[in-house]
Design an enzyme around this catalytic site. Structure first.
Site, PDB file in Angstrom:
ATOM      1  N   ARG A  95      -3.972  -4.825  -2.080  1.00 16.38           N
ATOM      2  CA  ARG A  95      -4.707  -5.776  -2.903  1.00 16.38           C
ATOM      3  C   ARG A  95      -5.242  -5.101  -4.173  1.00 16.38           C
ATOM      4  O   ARG A  95      -5.245  -5.688  -5.252  1.00 16.38           O
ATOM      5  CB  ARG A  95      -5.857  -6.397  -2.111  1.00 16.38           C
ATOM      6  CG  ARG A  95      -6.305  -7.728  -2.681  1.00 16.38           C
ATOM      7  CD  ARG A  95      -7.638  -8.135  -2.095  1.00 16.38           C
ATOM      8  NE  ARG A  95      -7.604  -8.244  -0.659  1.00 16.38           N
ATOM      9  CZ  ARG A  95      -7.338  -9.364  -0.006  1.00 16.38           C
ATOM     10  NH1 ARG A  95      -7.079 -10.456  -0.680  1.00 16.38           N
ATOM     11  NH2 ARG A  95      -7.345  -9.403   1.298  1.00 16.38           N
ATOM     12  N   ALA A  96      -5.665  -3.851  -4.017  1.00 12.11           N
ATOM     13  CA  ALA A  96      -6.213  -3.129  -5.163  1.00 12.11           C
ATOM     14  C   ALA A  96      -5.168  -3.027  -6.276  1.00 12.11           C
ATOM     15  O   ALA A  96      -5.465  -3.245  -7.448  1.00 12.11           O
ATOM     16  CB  ALA A  96      -6.652  -1.735  -4.728  1.00 12.11           C
TER      17      ALA A  96
END
Ligand SMILES: [Zn+2]
Length: 674
Positions: free
Chosen positions: A276-277
């Protein structure tokens, strides 16, 4: 309605402004979590941003804000005709209050009307109201986990699902999510943190001139909102135009493969979990490029994006300092900088004075945004690594090891070891406190254990089987002849649910000389830290009473901030005599006050001592004042000859005894387990 405070007029807070603008430019950035102290104009600036968002066209009369061009096919107010009348309206700003119910958030099906009148009535919730606008949650860390889950699910999927006994409804819910929290009042769980796109730390400026300007503008606004808004109208219009242009240009911004690799290398370098980062950083970098009028993502875009997207995703202890190590960030960027410039016509680097700052006024020039000026050569933009930073000098990332901590300066402050898992300590019986993860409690969450006639103004929820059973005996007397069931209001039953509640865990820690050598005190501190960490994970309030020398002090008044407790513990000095009775009396005082303040939250007393009172008052009397409180005595006595004083104390308190060593025997590797 009074005009909102203009976005451009907000002094300082560059990161916050930039994070909000990037979200306004790209809906894929995923919202902002604002961490910081109270009184930093967080809500003012969020409101100001909402006013900057382009107006939206909505189907007239649709309570779910359908776009006439592309109405939601599942809209509960639909289906809408292709030529449905539309109207323009401002993007909504919806505030979710911390005490909101699930129904208020996702909407509610009026089961009562459905059952008694046969009408299917759905009342939209706040998620519907926020569709295509901004959803603002002040103190998101105080929101119940269950609501946070619903909220973040909707934010991630862009859809709100409402499931009730037999009916399910879904509608579109896409919004810019902005949450604020004061970390002093407790942290968000890491898995929830991760679901906010960006985080920003805010704190009021310590610069007197800037503070004066903040006050001056606030005065001017309060005295004449219209005039103030008019004064800033040109800047506001320019900003709105720039956001609109960036939005339009978003699709044509190029993210070269070399930059994408740079992003993934930076994310890997900061040891973030999952992907997600990387996604958020990429979206934010693209949005920043569009905002800066670039058509290719540059190093600066990646740097800005990483600085906002990664701080809350690093693998970290809840007690670590927030923020991102910018030196490491620059090193990682250097190591992965593509060899050839991708766009020779636009050499990288700051082209714009607020390149690394935010939109609007930069702190140094409180007089206006001056976005497109480009005069003030790179103020603060180059605070990163020098251009020709020597390569091949890999410095160890983050301070490694703390074998010799700063604690060594003070003789009698023992260090704290690595925390470990502790057994679950529970309060006896069933409480009615706020939802949590410790003791049994009755509340709105949890599994159904029975049904009852509604106790409040109306049923909080309806237990369908129980309601039908209640109605069944009266069908003939009520004149039922055919199939349909005849229900009346008095048949309604609500479920009784039992789940877990959070408690107040009050630690009473003996820090006297009798607790022995420094190594022993380290073991005690480590045990207390482990218990604190456990309390954090179970959403408890914690407090800390310490006794040593002449008396007892409340080292930490009851709070939801476990960080504060950990910090007090680290610096806690030890030595002197053991006024055990005073420690217990102080604990009783703290509990009495808390009972008034928060009557439903049941206390759990954890006394950490060897039980040896060497000074002070009558322990028996002090213990009597704590009758009825669920207590645990952590027995710290050691050595070949034991006096069993802790056991004697436990008897007086009606407490369970846990030897200190038994706490430490448990799983040491917390990370592995989580
Ligand atoms: Zn609709």
């Amino acid at each position: 309605m009074n005009p909102t405070y203009p976005f451009s007029a907000v002094v300082g807070l560059a990161d916050l402004k930039l994070a909000l603008v990037l979200n306004a430019v790209s809906s894929r950035v995923g919202g902002v979590l604002v961490r910081g102290e109270k009184g930093t104009a967080k809500s003012t600036i969020v409101r100001a941003l909402a006013a900057q968002l382009p107006q939206v066209a909505v189907v007239a009369g649709c309570r779910f804000h359908c776009d006439p061009g592309a109405p939601d096919p599942g809209c509960p107010d639909g289906p809408h005709e292709p030529d449905a009348a539309g109207a323009m309206r401002a993007a909504s700003l919806v505030e979710l209050p911390v005490g909101a119910s699930e129904d208020r958030l996702v909407g509610s099906l009026d089961l009562e009307r459905a059952l008694t009148e046969g009408v299917k009535a759905f009342e939209p919730g706040l998620l519907a109201a926020a569709h295509r606008g901004v959803l603002y949650v002040d103190e998101v860390n105080l929101l119940h986990d269950h609501l946070v889950d619903l909220l973040l699910d909707a934010a991630a999927l862009g859809v709100c699902y409402v499931e009730r006994e037999t009916v399910s409804i879904r509608h579109a819910a896409r919004f810019l999510l902005v949450g604020t929290m004061n970390p002093e009042e407790g942290e968000l769980r890491p898995q929830l943190l991760d679901r906010f796109g960006l985080t920003v730390e805010v704190r009021a400026t310590r610069e007197p001139d800037e503070r004066a300007e903040v006050v001056r503008r606030r005065f001017a606004f309060d005295a004449d909102p219209e005039g103030f808004a008019a004064h800033w109208a040109a800047e506001e219009a320019a900003l709105a135009g720039r956001i609109a242009r960036a939005r339009a240009a978003l699709g044509s911004v190029r993210l070269p493969d070399s930059r994408l690799r740079q992003i993934t290398a930076v994310c890997a370098g900061f040891e973030v979990d999952g992907l997600r980062a990387d996604l958020v950083t990429a979206h934010a970098a693209v949005a920043h490029a569009a905002w800066q009028g670039r058509d290719v993502v540059t190093r600066e875009d990646v740097r800005v994006a990483a600085r906002l997207a990664l701080p809350h995703r690093r693998r970290r202890d809840p007690f670590d300092a927030p923020g991102l190590d910018e030196r490491l960030l620059d090193e990682l960027l250097d190591q992965t900088e593509p060899a050839a410039p991708e766009d020779p016509e636009h050499p990288e680097g700051p082209e714009d004075p607020d390149d690394s700052g935010g939109p609007g006024s930069s702190p140094g020039r409180p007089e206006g945004p001056g976005d497109s000026g480009g005069s003030g050569a790179g103020t603060g933009a180059g605070d990163g690594a020098p251009e020709g930073a020597p390569e091949g000098t890999p410095s160890a990332p983050e301070g490694s090891g703390s074998a010799t901590g700063p604690d060594d300066r003070t003789q009698d402050v023992a260090a704290v070891g690595a925390p470990f898992r502790v057994p679950v300590l529970k309060v006896a019986g069933v409480g009615a406190g706020v939802a949590g993860r410790r003791s049994s409690g009755r509340g709105r969450q949890g599994r159904t254990i029975g049904a009852r006639v509604p106790t409040g103004a109306g049923p909080a929820a309806i237990d369908l089987p129980a309601t039908l059973l209640a109605a069944a005996p009266y069908q003939l007397p009520r004149g039922r002849r055919g199939p349909g069931l005849i229900l009346k209001r008095e048949d309604l039953r609500e479920p009784i649910r039992e789940g877990r509640e959070g408690n107040l865990v009050l630690f009473v820690v003996d820090a006297s000389g009798s607790m022995g050598a420094r190594r022993r005190m380290t073991a005690v501190k480590t045990a207390v830290l482990s218990l604190l960490l456990d309390a954090y994970q179970r959403r408890d309030k914690v407090g800390l009473v310490v006794f040593r020398g002449a008396d007892a002090t409340v080292a930490l008044p009851p709070t939801s901030s476990v960080e504060a407790g950990a910090a007090r513990l680290r610096t806690l000095p030890t030595g002197g005599r053991t006024p055990l009775a005073e420690g217990l009396a102080t604990a009783a005082d703290v509990l009495r006050v808390e009972r008034l303040r928060d009557p439903d939250r049941r206390p759990l007393l954890v006394v950490v001592t060897d039980g040896r009172a060497t000074s002070g008052g009558d322990v028996t009397r002090a213990a009597a004042a704590l009758a009825g409180v669920t207590s645990v005595v952590v027995d710290c006595e050691s050595g070949p000859v034991r006096l069993g004083m802790a056991h004697a104390l436990a008897l007086r308190l009606g407490a369970r005894v846990l030897p200190l060593e038994s706490l430490g025997d448990l799983v040491r590797d917390r990370r592995k387990a989580s």
